[in-house]
Each structure stands twice: as structure tokens, then as C-alpha cells.
Design a protein around this motif. Structure first.
Motif, mmCIF file in Angstrom:
data_model
loop_
_atom_site.group_PDB
_atom_site.id
_atom_site.type_symbol
_atom_site.label_atom_id
_atom_site.label_comp_id
_atom_site.label_asym_id
_atom_site.label_seq_id
_atom_site.Cartn_x
_atom_site.Cartn_y
_atom_site.Cartn_z
ATOM 1 N N ARG A 18 0.827 -1.210 0.000
ATOM 2 C CA ARG A 18 0.000 0.000 0.000
ATOM 3 C C ARG A 18 0.857 1.255 0.000
ATOM 4 N N ASN A 65 -10.279 5.013 -6.633
ATOM 5 C CA ASN A 65 -9.188 5.676 -7.362
ATOM 6 C C ASN A 65 -8.547 4.719 -8.373
ATOM 7 N N ALA A 66 -8.979 3.428 -8.340
ATOM 8 C CA ALA A 66 -8.464 2.473 -9.326
ATOM 9 C C ALA A 66 -9.302 2.610 -10.592
ATOM 10 N N PHE A 91 -5.193 12.088 -4.764
ATOM 11 C CA PHE A 91 -4.953 11.162 -3.652
ATOM 12 C C PHE A 91 -3.513 10.691 -3.774
ATOM 13 N N HIS A 114 -10.068 -8.587 -6.180
ATOM 14 C CA HIS A 114 -10.830 -7.529 -6.851
ATOM 15 C C HIS A 114 -11.457 -8.065 -8.148
ATOM 16 N N GLY A 130 -1.908 8.078 0.566
ATOM 17 C CA GLY A 130 -3.046 7.834 1.454
ATOM 18 C C GLY A 130 -3.742 9.079 1.954
ATOM 19 N N GLY A 141 0.733 3.903 -2.901
ATOM 20 C CA GLY A 141 0.381 5.267 -2.516
ATOM 21 C C GLY A 141 1.305 6.316 -3.123
#
Ligand code: FAD
Ligand code: NAD
Length: 158
Positions: free
Chosen positions: A7, A34-35, A143, A123, A146, A11
């Protein structure tokens, strides 16, 4: 490699923020994502990646369509709300576009029909064929690491 390392690395990839919405019958559902990426110009395809635990999966699997609203820098609260971070239930007034609910005052709205979907680990990737687009002027919500950012913040950190 642990989850946090992954992550932290992901990020470092600064993104915009969207709210994905869909409608099945009278039921509307929205979630922050945000994906999101552009995939193809001919045909016009985009991609979203949705966690298998998200309620959104059941909605898109039934409706076979979704909309993407690209948020402006003034819509941090909208992002937090549709990420479930603001627990106070709201009666959201959606902007109706091409018979789909979208987020009012966002920078761009796209409506999509599901073109393909692929399960990828925990996912599901939904590729959407874009059926309509509206665009307005403004600065995006970003973003990064994070945290929500504005373009002016990013100028200060890169
Ligand atoms: P819920 O958590 O039930 O819904 C989200 C919120 O929206 C709840 O508060 C709910 O009350 C409200 N809501 C939904 N529909 C309506 C409606 N019709 N009227 C009023 N309120 C409504 N997860 C991913 O899978 N992919 C991503 O790309 C992704 N990107 C993210 C980016 C950011 C910046 C953040 C903060 C989170 C991201 N997430 C992503 C996490 C995701 O947004 C949350 O896990 C979210 O809670 C999952 O939504 P859900 O479908 O399970 O629905
Ligand atoms: P964070 O530090 O967890 O996010 C940094 C980056 O890590 C994200 O931009 C994304 O690229 C990646 N990431 C985070 N969680 C992921 C997941 N479950 N699957 C795949 N990639 C993931 O940011 P945060 O502010 O702690 O996020 C708030 C919540 O939203 C967390 O629960 C996070 O898991 C979730 N989120 C999920 C995704 C996603 O599913 N693609 C993306 C962003 C945030």
C-alpha cells in the motif's frame, strides 16, 4: 512483502478520485474509487477495480452498467462519504445523466456499459464501454500517500 509495504508503494502513484455509481431498478449505489484508468480510444473503454467485499460488486453484476464521476478539489467530503468514512447517512441528490445517477458538480461524468469483467485476486476489474460523457472546468481532487491533496499541494511535494 506485507500488505502495508504494498500500500505504501502504491500510494506513491498519485491519482485522481472518482465515485462509481450504478442503478438497478430503483436502487442506487455509489462508492469511492481511485483504481480507474482509460483503456482504449476505439472503442472507448475505461477500467475500474472493485474489491470483492464491496457492496458495489453485487450492484454492477446485476445492472451491467456503471457511471464514473471524476471529483473536483472541493469534493473531499463526497469522497469520504462514498468511502464509508463519514458514517452519518445522507439523502444524496444525484445528477441524472444518460439515465444514470452521477455526482453533482464533478469535473467529468462518464456512463458505461460493462464490456468485460475479470476476477483478479481479491478484486474484480470491470472494463466499461463509454456511452456518454460530460465535462466541466475545474481542478481535480488528488490522492497521494493515502491523503487527499490538491494540485497546489502536489506542486509543493514533487
Ligand atoms: P458502502 O460502504 O455500503 O457504501 C459507501 C458509502 O456510500 C456508505 O456511506 C453508503 O451509505 C453511501 N451510499 C452508497 N449509495 C448511496 C445512496 N444511493 N444514497 C446515499 N448514500 C449512499 N475500493 C475499491 O474497491 N476500489 C477502489 O478503487 C477504491 N479506491 C478508493 C479510493 C479512496 C481515495 C478511498 C478513500 C477508498 C477507496 N476504496 C476503493 C474503498 C471503498 O471506497 C470503500 O471500501 C467503500 O466503502 C466500498 O463501498 P461499498 O460498495 O462496500 O458500499
Ligand atoms: P492506502 O494507504 O491504503 O492506499 C494507498 C494505495 O494503496 C491506494 O491508492 C491503492 O493503490 C492501494 N490500495 C489500498 N488498499 C488496497 C486494496 N485493498 N486493494 C488494492 N490496492 C489497495 O489509503 P487509505 O487512505 O488507508 O485508504 C482508505 C481505505 O480505502 C482502505 O481501507 C483502503 O484499503 C481502501 N482503498 C482501496 C483501494 C482499492 O481497493 N483499489 C484503493 C484505495 C483505497
Amino acid at each position: 512483502m506485507n500488505d502495508q509495504t504494498f500500500r505504501t508503494a502504491m500510494g506513491k502513484f498519485a491519482t485522481g478520485v472518482t465515485v462509481v455509481t450504478t442503478k438497478h431498478g430503483e436502487d442506487i449505489h455509489g462508492m469511492t474509487a481511485n483504481a480507474f484508468m482509460s483503456v482504449s480510444l476505439n472503442p472507448k473503454l475505461v477500467l475500474i477495480s472493485i474489491d470483492e467485499k464491496a457492496t458495489m460488486i453485487n450492484f454492477i453484476n446485476k445492472s451491467n452498467k456503471f457511471a464514473v464521476s471524476i471529483l473536483s478539489e472541493d469534493q473531499k467530503d463526497v469522497s469520504a462519504y462514498f468511502a464509508g468514512q463519514d458514517k452519518e447517512a445522507r439523502d444524496v441528490e444525484f445528477n441524472w445523466f444518460n439515465d444514470m445517477p452521477t455526482i453533482k458538480d464533478s469535473l467529468a461524468n462518464l456512463t458505461c456499459e460493462v464490456y468485460d469483467s475479470v476476477t483478479a485476486g481479491d478484486h474484480t476489474l470491470y472494463i466499461g464501454e463509454v456511452t456518454d460523457i460530460s465535462v466541466t472546468e475545474g481542478e481535480p481532487l488528488a490522492f497521494y500517500e493515502g491523503k487527499y491533496r490538491q494540485m497546489s499541494d502536489l506542486n509543493g511535494v514533487v
